[in-house]
Design a protein around this motif. Structure first.
Motif, PDB file in Angstrom:
ATOM      1  N   LEU B  20       0.798  -1.063  -0.165  1.00 22.12           N
ATOM      2  CA  LEU B  20       0.036  -0.106  -0.144  1.00 22.12           C
ATOM      3  C   LEU B  20       0.833   0.942  -0.069  1.00 22.12           C
ATOM      4  O   LEU B  20       0.511   2.188  -0.578  1.00 22.12           O
ATOM      5  N   VAL B  21       2.091   1.159   0.819  1.00 20.02           N
ATOM      6  CA  VAL B  21       2.969   2.343   0.866  1.00 20.02           C
ATOM      7  C   VAL B  21       3.215   2.678  -0.755  1.00 20.02           C
ATOM      8  O   VAL B  21       3.437   3.931  -1.195  1.00 20.02           O
ATOM      9  N   LEU B  22       3.903   1.604  -1.301  1.00 20.45           N
ATOM     10  CA  LEU B  22       4.286   1.694  -2.563  1.00 20.45           C
ATOM     11  C   LEU B  22       3.322   2.334  -3.616  1.00 20.45           C
ATOM     12  O   LEU B  22       3.476   3.109  -4.669  1.00 20.45           O
ATOM     13  N   LEU B 143       7.251  13.631   1.125  1.00 20.09           N
ATOM     14  CA  LEU B 143       7.024  13.233   2.518  1.00 20.09           C
ATOM     15  C   LEU B 143       6.610  11.580   2.310  1.00 20.09           C
ATOM     16  O   LEU B 143       7.265  10.987   3.387  1.00 20.09           O
ATOM     17  N   ALA B 144       6.136  11.288   1.222  1.00 18.23           N
ATOM     18  CA  ALA B 144       5.775   9.805   1.232  1.00 18.23           C
ATOM     19  C   ALA B 144       7.258   9.150   1.051  1.00 18.23           C
ATOM     20  O   ALA B 144       7.280   7.563   1.619  1.00 18.23           O
ATOM     21  N   SER B 145       8.005   9.734   0.569  1.00 17.66           N
ATOM     22  CA  SER B 145       9.251   8.941   0.315  1.00 17.66           C
ATOM     23  C   SER B 145      10.011   8.729   1.626  1.00 17.66           C
ATOM     24  O   SER B 145      10.740   7.863   1.737  1.00 17.66           O
ATOM     25  N   MET B 146       9.645   9.432   2.676  1.00 18.75           N
ATOM     26  CA  MET B 146      10.327   9.176   4.123  1.00 18.75           C
ATOM     27  C   MET B 146       9.926   7.889   4.685  1.00 18.75           C
ATOM     28  O   MET B 146      10.312   7.346   5.338  1.00 18.75           O
ATOM     29  N   ILE B 147       8.830   7.387   4.099  1.00 17.43           N
ATOM     30  CA  ILE B 147       8.111   6.161   4.729  1.00 17.43           C
ATOM     31  C   ILE B 147       8.233   5.018   3.514  1.00 17.43           C
ATOM     32  O   ILE B 147       7.847   3.696   3.927  1.00 17.43           O
ATOM     33  N   THR B 153      21.199  -0.118  -1.087  1.00 15.04           N
ATOM     34  CA  THR B 153      22.194  -1.225  -0.705  1.00 15.04           C
ATOM     35  C   THR B 153      21.970  -1.175   0.637  1.00 15.04           C
ATOM     36  O   THR B 153      21.231  -0.850   1.320  1.00 15.04           O
ATOM     37  N   ASP B 154      23.018  -1.818   1.558  1.00 14.90           N
ATOM     38  CA  ASP B 154      22.693  -2.180   3.045  1.00 14.90           C
ATOM     39  C   ASP B 154      22.539  -0.542   3.817  1.00 14.90           C
ATOM     40  O   ASP B 154      21.954  -0.585   4.597  1.00 14.90           O
ATOM     41  N   THR B 155      23.373   0.286   3.359  1.00 12.23           N
ATOM     42  CA  THR B 155      23.338   1.431   4.105  1.00 12.23           C
ATOM     43  C   THR B 155      22.540   2.602   3.375  1.00 12.23           C
ATOM     44  O   THR B 155      21.985   3.605   3.983  1.00 12.23           O
ATOM     45  N   PHE B 156      22.434   2.434   2.011  1.00 11.60           N
ATOM     46  CA  PHE B 156      21.626   3.590   1.257  1.00 11.60           C
ATOM     47  C   PHE B 156      20.224   3.184   1.169  1.00 11.60           C
ATOM     48  O   PHE B 156      20.066   2.003   0.623  1.00 11.60           O
ATOM     49  N   ARG B 157      19.519   3.974   1.761  1.00  3.65           N
ATOM     50  CA  ARG B 157      18.041   3.717   1.562  1.00  3.65           C
ATOM     51  C   ARG B 157      17.232   4.792   1.380  1.00  3.65           C
ATOM     52  O   ARG B 157      17.634   6.078   1.866  1.00  3.65           O
ATOM     53  N   VAL B 158      16.043   4.736   0.895  1.00  2.54           N
ATOM     54  CA  VAL B 158      15.176   5.839   0.777  1.00  2.54           C
ATOM     55  C   VAL B 158      14.043   5.465   1.645  1.00  2.54           C
ATOM     56  O   VAL B 158      13.179   4.619   1.519  1.00  2.54           O
TER      57      VAL B 158
END
Lengths: 132, 929
Positions: B20-22, B143-147, B153-158
């Motif tokens: 649903l978030v996507l 704002l939605a991109s925050m959740i 990668t393991d460390t890079f996320r949105v």
């Protein structure tokens, strides 16, 4: 030139003046050595010396709290705060003091504590009846 | 992670949630694209697609929120968000607070309001829908991109997903257990946040934040479609709405601070407070330029800029408060989310796009040829807006010092952090001049007219009214200084301008606008501003620490008397600044310990009580009762002053268990075995043992059925003052298998007395110390045993006994007897007789009150007789094992901070009037449409 521009210009000038005078309100963190030389109150940041006495006895005086702090140069001095002992004082990571040196003690008028945040070192709570 | 098959997880919820978030995110992108198309092509069908896309987004996000609530209500602790914010003992009414306590939840709350406002715009915005909704969808996408929580990668996320599992976030041996879900429980809501303010303040504030987007979107839409004058009309009510809601949200924060937090004040210029205040100030500036632009065509560019800045600074404030960059400078503890770069990107995108739009369309904004006259209203309103801009620049600059430090350190790693030496003084010093100008301008500009063309004829009237207001304000200022201690000319000037603002606005309303409802909103707000300043000055300048005991000696720092706290011994009145103050009582309810402090003021000459009230500040312990988690103030409210109290200190052993343990370890206990009537002579006092009390009363102990408790009544006679008598009653209690100890403390002689555990066995004896005697009684007959009258009622076949568990083939029976003691007290006993495997057994019954032990040894059915065996506790000659420690620190005091805030109600009244004014104007404007 429009009048509004003249007024804006005057305000801009006043603003710049305010800005310059406002920046006098700021300073950097100092050390005890600098505090010895300073006349006016300054800010010092440092760490609590946990092995030295932390004194607070509200039965005698609820406005006298004293402890020892190490500044960024590693110099340790006794600090006196004429106020209550703040909560969770022992847990503080960093102490920021405002005040000045009187004899060999730092008399603080204000103190700010930085405590570890709520989630940082949290462990998973396990229900007590279960042993793992 | 490993490939264990976990049991008890509710993974469906997370999967649906992620989906649903996507969906919400993708439908937003679709909405943006369609609305842009619709705007550029002026195409209805694209608009329709945009609309459906936004509705899809809204519905999915509402479902996401619903799922999180479902997981929280059902305590699915496998989800990190639930685990972090919910605990089994959390009251259901705090479920909302728990939801928005975390970063993800508060972003969702913000988006929730965007959805509601968006739906409203879809219905009402008409030809503004496409460009406004394109912009709003863009904001919402950031704002939605925050959740969204997509890991590249393991460390890079949105984003950070609210549906992440505990085991995905933490590593631990517990996750080797496939049934770990049953073993973990949540941490729950921070105790400080468990109050009703946390329920109402965040939603209001976030509705305010969300509303800031709307004037911004209209500004963008105006620039984009080059309808530079048309956007002014719809944006005006939205601006008033936002000003009202955001202002109310901020005020709720300061009311919370004043009412429930312990720092003693309603505003501390904390960066978090500043960060939400600045967008509001800019919005007010924008409100004024829009009014100017609508009336005269001037100040359109300024209006655009104010709304853009207001919005960008809202995002900037989010960055400041959530990135952890404020560090040492803020008392608010926000946790880092690791998404600072997303917020920075958001800020620069907003700035870049709107800056580009603004510069590109700058030339198409028409400016009236005639310059505004200095006698016109628009001229001074514009100046007023610039003053507000100034205010926000100064606040933003000072609040941003940590950011400036960070940037400077990129270029120069040696750069020392700059800090403000005395933040509150710093802000007050500059903002008071802003208030002076606002006071003057808000009064003067009201009298003036837009596009003044006939100044010559009006000048006289206006001048006489301004003059009258000045005169009247001067008189009022003089009177007010009799009450408000304005120590410097600057303060007197500020007071004067505030009063001038109030008076001139009232005068304008009555004599110029002819009490026109259209003017009422602005008059109410401006008068409110003046009252607010009066309130700030009265409560700030005349703020007085009642709790400074002038007799206490203390070292002075720079001649400043900093004594703010006073120690109150229980029941000992202390005199402070006109009041006799006594700490009279305390009660414990669950995790809250509430104190009763009485304030009494007496007439100096007659000694009559002229004022008296009781305050109940409390301290709140954490849920495991290990330490004090919060101190909640208590305030006596009068019309013209408040008396605010907070517990600022307690005996160390009441603050946390560690200190209690530390003190317990230092005590020097000595043992005494004594009998009732004996006298002990100790270092500090004589102790007389007066008697044993069964089931004694104790503040910390509430008797339950089947408890066995006893205490010793004793009196202490201090050597220092032999006329003083201190009564104490240490006690012990058995509840089930647990023994509870309640030592007593005689604070005047620093003595603590505890009963050794074996005391209870001395009072309530066990069989090995008892001498039983046989007594035979017939049914319905009464016999006597050592003065106790014993009557047999009969057999109860429904047998029961605390130590009896039924087995196959048992024949049990209770014999009911009624006993009357020599002192008249009565008790029912039911000893048990048991036939098991052809063996006779018995289980005794015992009346702790009477000290009687009863057994049934044998039933004689032929003679209908019962063979009992009775024994009595030997209470006349009990040896009392006492543990006594002297030189114990007192534990019967509180450290209190009491502050008097005069005129604080002017602050609340004034600020509320400001908000009321905005609301009123909004309805006026909507009615006009």
């Amino acid at each position: 030139m429009k009048k509004i521009h003249i007024v804006s210009f005057i305000m801009l000038a006043a603003g710049i003046f305010l800005f310059i005078s406002a920046s006098k309100d700021t300073g950097t963190f100092h050390t005890f050595t600098q505090a010895l030389k300073s006349e006016s109150p300054i800010k010092i940041s440092g760490q609590l010396s946990k092995d030295k006495e932390i004194y607070y006895n509200p039965e005698k005086d609820p406005n006298y709290f004293s402890f020892f702090m190490k500044d960024s140069e590693g110099i340790e001095k006794q600090v006196v705060l004429l106020n209550k002992k703040p909560q969770d004082f022992e847990r503080s990571e960093t102490i920021v003091l405002t005040g000045n040196m009187v004899d060999d003690k730092f008399m603080a008028t204000d103190m700010l504590l930085k405590c570890p945040s709520k989630y940082k070192q949290e462990e998973i709570y396990v229900r007590s009846e279960v042993s793992l | 992670m490993n490939s264990l098959n976990y049991i008890g997880e509710h993974l469906w919820l997370g999967n649906v949630g992620h989906f649903l978030v996507l969906l919400a995110f993708i439908s937003l992108l679709c909405a943006i694209w369609s609305y842009i198309k619709a705007t550029n092509l002026n195409d209805q069908s694209w608009q329709k697609i945009g609309r459906y896309a936004y509705i899809t987004h809204g519905v999915s996000l509402l479902a996401v929120i619903g799922l999180i609530f479902y997981a929280m209500l059902n305590q699915f602790y496998e989800y990190k968000y639930v685990w972090e914010h919910v605990s089994p003992d959390l009251d259901k009414r705090y479920m909302f607070s728990a939801f928005w306590e975390g970063q993800e939840g508060s972003f969702l709350l913000w988006m929730f309001w965007h959805i509601i406002l968006g739906f409203f715009l879809i219905r009402k915005a008409k030809d503004w829908e496409s460009p406004v909704m394109a912009c709003l969808s863009g904001i919402q996408a950031f704002l939605a991109s925050m959740i969204v929580g997509i890991y590249f990668t393991d460390t890079f996320r949105v984003g950070s997903s609210p549906f992440i599992l505990v085991r995905e976030f933490f590593d631990g041996p517990i996750f080797d257990n496939p049934e770990y879900v049953n073993l973990i429980e949540g941490q729950g809501l921070n105790e400080l946040l468990q109050n009703y303010w946390m329920t109402i303040h965040p939603p209001t504030l976030f509705l305010g934040f969300a509303s800031v987007s709307i004037p911004f979107c209209y500004a963008v839409a105006g620039l984009w479609t080059k309808r530079h004058t048309e956007w002014l009309k719809p944006v005006l009510p939205w601006t008033l709405f936002t000003a009202c809601i955001l202002g109310t949200g901020i005020l709720m924060g300061s009311a919370w601070a004043y009412e429930a937090l312990s720092f003693g004040g309603y505003w501390a210029w904390d960066p978090v407070e500043n960060a939400s205040l600045v967008p509001w100030i800019l919005l007010i500036a924008g409100l004024h330029t829009v009014l100017v632009a609508k009336a005269t065509g001037q100040a359109i560019k300024a209006s655009y800029l104010f709304f853009i800045l207001s919005f960008v600074l809202t995002i900037y404030s989010t960055y400041l408060t959530r990135s952890g960059i404020l560090g040492d400078t803020s008392a608010h503890a926000f946790t880092e989310m690791g998404l600072e770069w997303q917020l920075i990107l958001f800020i620069f995108t907003a700035l870049g796009l709107t800056g580009f739009l603004f510069l590109k369309n700058l030339k198409s904004i028409s400016v009236p040829k005639d310059e505004e006259a200095t006698s016109s209203r628009e001229f001074w309103m514009f100046i007023g807006s610039l003053v507000l801009l100034f205010s926000s620049i100064l606040i933003t600059y000072s609040t941003s010092l940590p950011v400036i430090n960070k940037i400077a350190q990129i270029f120069n790693p040696e750069f020392d952090d700059m800090v403000i030496n005395d933040p509150i003084e710093h802000y007050n010093k500059y903002q008071m001049w802003i208030a002076v100008f606002v006071g003057i301008l808000s009064g003067t500009a009201q009298y003036l007219r837009y596009k003044e063309f006939n100044w010559a004829s009006r000048m006289k009237k206006v001048a006489s009214h301004i003059g009258g207001s000045i005169l009247f304000a001067a008189v009022l200022t003089y009177l007010a200084t009799q009450w408000i201690n304005a120590v410097a000319w600057q303060y007197i000037l500020l007071l004067f301008t505030a009063l001038f603002g109030i008076l001139s606005n009232i005068d304008y309303f009555i004599n110029f606008s002819k009490s026109n409802a259209k003017a009422a909103g602005s008059v109410i707000s401006h008068v409110g501003f003046g009252l607010m300043i009066v309130g700030i000055m009265a409560s700030g300048l005349n703020k007085r620490y009642l709790s400074s005991n002038q007799f206490a000696q203390a070292e002075l720092v720079n001649g400043l008397d900093l004594r703010k706290n006073i120690t109150l011994l229980k029941d000992e009145p202390m005199f402070m600044n006109g009041y006799w103050v006594t700490y009279t009582a305390d009660t414990i309810k669950k995790t809250i310990k509430e104190y009763e402090v009485t304030f009494v003021k007496k007439d100096d000459s007659t000694g009559e009580i002229v004022e008296s009230f009781i305050l109940n500040p409390n301290v709140q312990y954490d849920k495991k009762l290990t330490k004090v988690a919060a101190q909640n103030p208590s305030t006596k409210r009068y019309a013209f002053r408040d008396v605010f109290t907070v517990i600022s200190g307690l005996p160390p052993e009441q603050i946390d268990v560690e200190s209690a343990k530390e003190i317990a370890d230092t005590l020097n206990w000595k043992r005494y075995d004594v009998k009732v009537g004996e006298v002990l002579d100790l270092e500090k006092s004589k102790i007389i043992l007066e008697g044993i009390t069964l089931n004694p009363a104790n503040k910390e102990y509430q008797a339950e059925e089947d408890d066995m408790s006893a205490g010793v009544q004793m009196s202490l006679w201090p050597h220092k003052d032999i006329t003083q008598k201190i009564d104490v009653l240490p006690m012990l209690a058995y509840r089930g298998q647990f023994l509870y100890r309640f030592p007593a403390q005689a604070n005047p002689v620093n003595t603590r007395i505890m009963l050794a555990d074996e005391f209870l066995q001395e009072v309530y004896q066990t069989d090995e110390n008892l001498v039983y005697e046989d007594v035979v009684i017939k049914q319905n007959e009464t016999a006597e045993f050592k003065g106790y009258k014993i009557h047999v009622v009969g057999i109860d076949k429904e047998a029961s006994h605390p130590y009896y568990t039924k087995q196959e083939g048992d024949v049990p029976a209770n014999i009911l007897i009624k006993v009357q003691a020599p002192d008249g007290s009565v008790a029912d006993l039911r000893p048990m007789f048991l036939l098991r495997n052809n063996q006779t057994n018995n289980l005794k019954d015992y009346s702790p009150e009477l000290g009687l032990h009863a057994r049934i040894m044998f039933l004689d059915p032929v003679n209908e007789a019962y063979h009992f065996s009775f024994a009595l506790d030997n209470r006349a000659d009990v040896t009392i094992p006492l543990m006594i420690a002297e030189n114990v620190p007192r534990n019967d005091y509180i450290v209190l901070e009491a502050i008097e805030f005069p005129g604080i109600n002017f602050f609340w009244l004034g600020t509320l009037m400001m908000m009321l004014g905005f609301g009123f104007s909004m309805f006026q404007r909507l009615k006009g449409n």
